[in-house]
Design a protein around this motif. Structure first.
Motif, short mmCIF file in Angstrom:
data_model
loop_
_atom_site.label_atom_id
_atom_site.label_comp_id
_atom_site.label_asym_id
_atom_site.label_seq_id
_atom_site.Cartn_x
_atom_site.Cartn_y
_atom_site.Cartn_z
N ARG A 136 27.78 13.97 45.17
CA ARG A 136 28.30 12.71 44.65
C ARG A 136 29.37 12.95 43.59
O ARG A 136 30.40 12.24 43.55
N ASP A 139 32.62 14.01 45.19
CA ASP A 139 33.29 12.84 45.76
C ASP A 139 34.02 12.06 44.68
O ASP A 139 35.16 11.63 44.86
N ASP A 142 37.27 13.71 43.28
CA ASP A 142 38.46 13.55 44.13
C ASP A 142 39.38 14.77 44.09
O ASP A 142 40.58 14.67 43.82
#
Length: 212
Positions: A136, A139, A142
C-alpha cells in the motif's frame, strides 16, 4: 527500483532508542528528553541544514527526506496511548501540519478512520501484516521510496522480514541502561545486511547498513 529505507534512527552506545515509561510528558521515556544527549545532533543538524550549512551530521540528516513518497510507523511513534483509543482527538506529536506531506501508514491493533492533516499528510491506521502495508505504501509513494519511521518494534518487524533495503543508524556517546532496544531478537533477519558506511562527526557515529 524504489527502496525501503530507515534514516536518522538514534541509539545509545548500549543500543537503546528510548528509556522506560514513555508517556505524553516524556515521549522518549525516563532519562531521555528531546534535544538532550541522544538527539542533540539531530536538533543541531536540522538548524544547520535550514541555515544552508553542510557537514557529516547535516549531510546524513538531509538524506532522510530525499525521494520519500510514503512513511510507515508504529502506533508507539504516532502517540503515547496504548490499547483502545480513548477518543480520536489525538492527532500525533507534530501539530496541525506534520512534517511528512504524504501518506503515513500507522501499524495498530485498534483501527480508526484515516486522518487528513494540513500540508498533504494523511495518516492511515492499519492492522495488516507488514508485506501488505508495504505494498500500500509503495502504491501511495508513486515510484518514490518508502521510509520506515519507527519506533523500535516496527523497525525490528521489518528487519526480521528482510524488507528494509537501507538502515541508517546514529550512535550517540551515552548510556541509557534500560528501556527499548532496537537490535534485539532479530534472528536470521539481520543475516542479509552489511555495513556500507561508517563515519563519525564530533557528535555521533553514523552507520549505514544495506542488504547484500
Amino acid at each position: 527500483m524504489p527502496k525501503v529505507r530507515v534514516h536518522n534512527v538514534t541509539i545509545s552506545l548500549d543500543g537503546f532508542m528510548a528509556g522506560p515509561n514513555q508517556r505524553p510528558d516524556a515521549p522518549f521515556g525516563d532519562g531521555v528528553g528531546w534535544g538532550d544527549e541522544l538527539h542533540s545532533w539531530f536538533m543541531s543538524a536540522s538548524e544547520d541544514a535550514a541555515a544552508g550549512k553542510s557537514g557529516t551530521d547535516v549531510d546524513h540528516f538531509v538524506r532522510g527526506d530525499r525521494n520519500i513518497g510514503a512513511t510507515i510507523m508504529g502506533r508507539n511513534m504516532f502517540g503515547p496511548q496504548r490499547g483502545p483509543w480513548e477518543d480520536e482527538s489525538w492527532q500525533g506529536w507534530w501539530g496541525d501540519n506534520p512534517p511528512y506531506h504524504h501518506d503515513v501508514f500507522v501499524h495498530t491493533h485498534h483501527l480508526r478512520p484515516s486522518l487528513e492533516m494540513a500540508g498533504g499528510t494523511t495518516f492511515h491506521f492499519t492492522d495488516e501484516p507488514p508485506e501488505t502495508v508495504l505494498r500500500r505504501a509503495f502504491d501511495a509513494a508513486d515510484g518514490k521510496d518508502v521510509r520506515i519511521g519507527g519506533g523500535a518494534a516496527t523497525i525490528r518487524q521489518y528487519l526480521r522480514a528482510g524488507l528494509i533495503d537501507e538502515l541508517h543508524l546514529v550512535i550517540a556517546p551515552m548510556l541509557i541502561g534500560r528501556g527499548e532496544r532496537l537490535l534485539d531478537d532479530l534472528g536470521d533477519g539481520i543475516a542479509g545486511y552489511q555495513v556500507a558506511e561508517l563515519v563519525s562527526s564530533p557528535n555521533v557515529t553514523h552507520a549505514v547498513l544495506v542488504r547484500r
